[in-house]
Design a protein around this motif. Structure first.
Motif, PDB file in Angstrom:
ATOM      1  N   ASP A   1       4.505 -24.103  38.769  1.00  0.00           N
ATOM      2  CA  ASP A   1       5.019 -24.167  40.323  1.00  0.00           C
ATOM      3  C   ASP A   1       6.349 -23.694  40.079  1.00  0.00           C
ATOM      4  O   ASP A   1       6.884 -23.565  39.266  1.00  0.00           O
ATOM      5  N   GLY A   2       6.343 -23.327  41.556  1.00  0.00           N
ATOM      6  CA  GLY A   2       7.740 -22.674  41.524  1.00  0.00           C
ATOM      7  C   GLY A   2       7.930 -21.268  40.699  1.00  0.00           C
ATOM      8  O   GLY A   2       7.348 -20.455  40.788  1.00  0.00           O
ATOM      9  N   THR A   3       8.966 -21.639  40.027  1.00  0.00           N
ATOM     10  CA  THR A   3       8.580 -20.062  38.850  1.00  0.00           C
ATOM     11  C   THR A   3       8.761 -21.000  37.233  1.00  0.00           C
ATOM     12  O   THR A   3       9.464 -20.093  36.506  1.00  0.00           O
ATOM     13  N   ARG A   4       8.069 -21.582  37.361  1.00  0.00           N
ATOM     14  CA  ARG A   4       7.424 -22.315  35.945  1.00  0.00           C
ATOM     15  C   ARG A   4       6.026 -21.519  35.069  1.00  0.00           C
ATOM     16  O   ARG A   4       4.990 -21.778  36.883  1.00  0.00           O
ATOM     17  N   TRP A   5       5.839 -21.215  34.383  1.00  0.00           N
ATOM     18  CA  TRP A   5       4.703 -20.810  34.045  1.00  0.00           C
ATOM     19  C   TRP A   5       4.444 -21.159  32.421  1.00  0.00           C
ATOM     20  O   TRP A   5       4.743 -22.019  31.952  1.00  0.00           O
ATOM     21  N   ARG A   6       2.983 -21.162  31.861  1.00  0.00           N
ATOM     22  CA  ARG A   6       2.250 -21.802  30.957  1.00  0.00           C
ATOM     23  C   ARG A   6       1.717 -20.650  30.208  1.00  0.00           C
ATOM     24  O   ARG A   6       1.007 -19.779  31.214  1.00  0.00           O
TER      25      ARG A   6
ATOM     26  N   GLU B   1      10.361 -21.790  32.186  1.00  0.00           N
ATOM     27  CA  GLU B   1      11.048 -21.421  33.480  1.00  0.00           C
ATOM     28  C   GLU B   1      11.728 -19.873  33.344  1.00  0.00           C
ATOM     29  O   GLU B   1      12.592 -19.186  32.419  1.00  0.00           O
ATOM     30  N   LEU B   2      11.040 -18.994  34.040  1.00  0.00           N
ATOM     31  CA  LEU B   2      11.062 -17.294  33.700  1.00  0.00           C
ATOM     32  C   LEU B   2      11.944 -17.079  35.093  1.00  0.00           C
ATOM     33  O   LEU B   2      12.087 -15.748  35.367  1.00  0.00           O
ATOM     34  N   GLY B   3      12.097 -17.673  36.018  1.00  0.00           N
ATOM     35  CA  GLY B   3      13.426 -16.893  37.313  1.00  0.00           C
ATOM     36  C   GLY B   3      12.698 -16.309  38.379  1.00  0.00           C
ATOM     37  O   GLY B   3      12.616 -15.639  39.000  1.00  0.00           O
ATOM     38  N   ILE B   4      11.044 -16.730  38.612  1.00  0.00           N
ATOM     39  CA  ILE B   4      10.161 -15.519  39.487  1.00  0.00           C
ATOM     40  C   ILE B   4       8.823 -16.516  39.491  1.00  0.00           C
ATOM     41  O   ILE B   4       8.101 -17.181  39.023  1.00  0.00           O
ATOM     42  N   ALA B   5       8.226 -16.827  40.469  1.00  0.00           N
ATOM     43  CA  ALA B   5       7.437 -16.973  41.210  1.00  0.00           C
ATOM     44  C   ALA B   5       6.076 -15.796  41.437  1.00  0.00           C
ATOM     45  O   ALA B   5       6.210 -14.961  41.350  1.00  0.00           O
TER      46      ALA B   5
END
Length: 371
Positions: free
Chosen positions: A198-203, A229-233
């Protein structure tokens, strides 16, 4: 009387415009087919080639429409002059407006129609031409340049190398590089899979994380799964493949924003967006310029001269557009300037001819032999 004259000139112009456009499209289709006929082989090639050239004809209508309006304007006035009808119009105290007004009215309608036609019909026809050419006749050309999925992206201090997958389904075999302000590598993430949360978080799963704290200090750790937290959606990775000329206005705007967010080139898309309006609208000043050229005094060979002059103007504008496009792709000219320069020059040329004829502009006779 005025409405009757307006309708007569308008009907004459429309007939010439439709006839010239049909002739140009026919010549284009025939020449293109003759040039490529040897590549059309295999079972059912006749049907497939017919479909291909049906779509190419639709594209040609949009590409050749402005030139047809230019040629039709000159030939309409030249035909009326040859029959002595321009002299009769003057004898009835009607000025050049009687010729300009019908061309202007139909030009406005035609330009609007070309914009809509390009948006609704030509974009789809272009995609179908690429599909038939590559899938049926195995001619690839520059197809790979536009349709190969993008793999490298940049957002902030992160550079992403996404070898496979999509934003919706997740990416496979990814590498993420984190850079410092001095453009030095601080961290590298390699993962078997990357999925948006969600948002700019990735697994990331199957992660190998390397951290670089100095020239000789490197740490490595492996993780089965981790969230970052990669700062990109996910929406930023929805880069659509395809030629920009084959995308609609809404899609072009979305792609410009998306590509700018991830560090991809946008100049060609911006140029296509401006040309969606600039190129069809150039037909209006081109047609008015054709009228002005045809109304010159002491003009001989009316119809032949009109066709030659129209072709010279069309070739000059086409050459200018190609130069402007090249300058945009080499980042020496902004897309808006490149797209709108040819129409603006046509407006200036048409206005100069009209002002010269009305006596508002003095030009030495050796430069412009009109009154």
């Amino acid at each position: 009387m005025r409405l009757t004259l307006f309708g007569y000139v308008l009907r004459t112009y429309v007939r010439f415009a439709l006839g010239i456009l049909g002739g140009l499209v026919l010549v284009f289709v025939v020449v293109d087919f003759v040039d490529r006929a040897k590549t059309y082989t295999g079972p059912g090639w006749v049907t497939d080639a017919a479909k291909l050239y049906g779509y190419k004809a639709l594209m040609a209508v949009q590409q050749l429409g402005p030139a047809a309006l230019l040629l039709a304007a000159g030939t309409t006035v030249s035909a009326l002059r040859k029959q002595g009808e321009v002299t009769a119009i003057r004898a009835l105290t009607f000025g050049p407006t009687a010729l300009y007004a019908p061309v202007l009215a139909f030009g406005l309608l035609a330009c609007t129609g070309f914009v809509v036609f390009d948006e609704v019909v030509a974009t789809h026809a272009g995609r179908r031409v690429d599909e038939i050419t590559t899938q049926r006749f195995n001619r690839w050309g520059d197809w790979r340049f536009y349709y190969t999925p993008k793999q490298w992206f940049r957002r902030g201090d992160h550079i992403f190398f996404l070898r496979a997958g999509s934003a919706q389904e997740g990416f496979a075999d990814v590498s993420i590089f984190t850079l410092s302000r001095e453009f030095k590598l601080q961290r590298r993430l390699d993962a078997a899979r990357m999925e948006w949360l969600d948002g700019t978080r990735w697994r990331l799963t199957g992660v190998v994380e390397r951290s670089f704290t100095g020239e000789k200090h490197t740490s490595v750790k492996s993780l089965e799964s981790a969230e970052y937290e990669l700062g990109i959606a996910a929406s930023a990775f929805r880069i659509r493949p395809g030629r920009p000329e084959q995308m609609r206005v809404r899609e072009l705007r979305e792609q410009i924003v998306a590509r700018r967010d991830v560090g991809l080139a946008t100049k060609q898309f911006e140029l296509a967006l401006h040309n969606r309006f600039a190129y069809p609208l150039a037909a209006l000043p081109a047609a008015l310029l054709g009228v002005g050229l045809a109304l010159r005094t002491n003009r001989r060979g009316h119809l032949t001269a009109a066709i030659v002059e129209g072709l010279l103007v069309a070739v000059a504008m086409w050459g200018l557009m190609m130069v402007c496009r090249t300058l945009v792709l080499t980042e020496r000219l902004s897309p808006p300037v490149a797209a709108w320069t040819p129409p603006v020059l046509l407006v200036l040329a048409a206005a100069a001819l009209w002002m010269r004829r009305e006596g508002f502009l003095h030009v030495p006779r050796r430069w412009l032999a009109v009154r």
